[in-house]
Write an enzyme that holds these catalytic residues in place. Sequence first.
Site, mmCIF file in Angstrom:
data_model
loop_
_atom_site.group_PDB
_atom_site.id
_atom_site.type_symbol
_atom_site.label_atom_id
_atom_site.label_comp_id
_atom_site.label_asym_id
_atom_site.label_seq_id
_atom_site.Cartn_x
_atom_site.Cartn_y
_atom_site.Cartn_z
ATOM 1 C CG HIS A 73 0.960 2.806 -9.858
ATOM 2 N ND1 HIS A 73 0.890 4.178 -9.978
ATOM 3 C CD2 HIS A 73 0.031 2.323 -10.711
ATOM 4 C CE1 HIS A 73 -0.018 4.497 -10.865
ATOM 5 N NE2 HIS A 73 -0.562 3.391 -11.318
ATOM 6 C CD GLU A 123 -21.759 3.634 -14.695
ATOM 7 O OE1 GLU A 123 -20.820 3.087 -14.097
ATOM 8 O OE2 GLU A 123 -21.628 4.693 -15.335
ATOM 9 C CG ASP A 139 -20.252 1.749 -10.301
ATOM 10 O OD1 ASP A 139 -19.919 1.449 -9.132
ATOM 11 O OD2 ASP A 139 -19.829 2.761 -10.878
ATOM 12 C CB CYS A 189 -16.184 -1.571 -20.459
ATOM 13 S SG CYS A 189 -17.448 -0.501 -19.761
#
Length: 523
Positions: free
Chosen positions: A131, A371, A395, A442
């Site tokens: 982060h 995937e 994936d 996506c």
Amino acid sequence: MRKKLDLELNKDALAIFDLFTHLLNDPMLRNDLKAQIQKGDRADWALRQVVESYANRFAKMSDVYMRERAQDVKELGQRLLFFLHNTEQPVHEFNEPVILVVRELTASILASVPKEQLLAVVSLEGAANSHAAILSRAMGIPAVMGVNTNPERLSGKVGIVDGYSGEIFPDPSNELLLEYQELVTEETELSRMVEQTVDLEASTNDGKRIQIMLNAGLSADTSISLNKNVDGVGLYRTEISFLLQQQFPSEEEQVHQYRSVLGAYPTKRVVMRTLDIGGDKPLPYLPIDEDNPFLGWRGIRFTLDHPDIFLIQLRAMLRASEGLDNLSILLPMVSSVQELDGATALIDQAYQEVSAEHPKVKRPEIGVMIEVPSMLYLLPFMAQKVDFVSVGTNDLTQYLLAVDRNNAQVADIYETLHPSVLAAMKHIFETCQSYHLPVCICGELAGDPIGALLLVGLGYDTLSMNTSNVAKVKYLLRQTSQQELKLLADKALMQPYGETIYNQMRDYFEDKGLAGFIRAGKS
């Protein structure tokens, strides 16, 4: 910390602090701390034991993003420990702009240095998914993580930090300084051009409209905050709240969370992926020990084996959508028609139960993620059973190439532009077209400058990506035509090497005066 950065960051980036407040308000964390103290431990020692337990849980996960959350837990523990022994923050004086060299970059460090005095950050530990690294990118501050060097070698020297390539140049030559000063000028001009189109619809210069969706979760790049510049949420990962607790979240807790996401996009579509847990992302309260987690008990396999957990989540999603009617449900890791049938039956059951209590709830559209390679050949059998398809390129690439993308030893074999990956993308699109099935990409390929243009060239018109890529992709689309991109994609499909495909695209970007976007795409 949030208040200090309030004027420097947009709401998307500030959402990072939601994780810290979530942890601080987590009753399970508080209870664990109290229980440790009640055993007779001092508060600081109890804190260390509990924080290390939580951090180790995240550190063992195979998923890179989730593994980096271990550092967030440690940072929170360090701040709590500091304030157990101190009442005030230490004050550092910065008399001139600096490149900050730290052992471990934290959000606290970034918040403690005035932005105008912070040129760049070099961290000896950490990774690009932390982060703190995400925050630095959001602030426009170059950061290089995991640098193996002696900090004394850098102290007090003039230097160049290249946040794109991850290179550091102490005592650079005048020629190198001039070269990087030109790159900074080019970068500034690039950002200025990109920001001019961020509020516009995404379309090619010959009028082909592209839907730009958001991948959402707990990070600056994937915020659930309202983003008026996207057409909706293409992927919302629901497993985050499950991983942050020590027991399964109740139906009411899930309703509250999902409602906040759906409510942030009241007029736009929100695709929520059902629990993608197990194997590489074990729940702390349901440990799973497998030799090969990527090929194991995860995604829809896990939830079908736990219909009680699945039904609670489905009921929560449906209840949260009441009156908004913008929910779509996405099923992860589906590899057979039987799994789809089993999941659909449970969705029907959940809908009947909820609609009996809430008659205004609409039945959402149902989709499957592609995937697993077997899905390429099962699409014709699923076309009449689902409303849409989403392709998870991360994936799918991993499984097509039999390469663990988190394994440094084979990282160079993981090629997002591998010829077989592009051939699979073409096959999926053409199959979906023949069955009039809407399809969205996506995975990370959708937000990559080269990947986005190739996908549109293949025919895709819906791309879901992280917030940080939205403006770049919109701008690039406006510089190209659909016909140009189709020719590029056709040419790429004829190549046997991923490197050749990359070189062809690089030449195209250079010819269009867009070479800076390929460099920026590596950030």
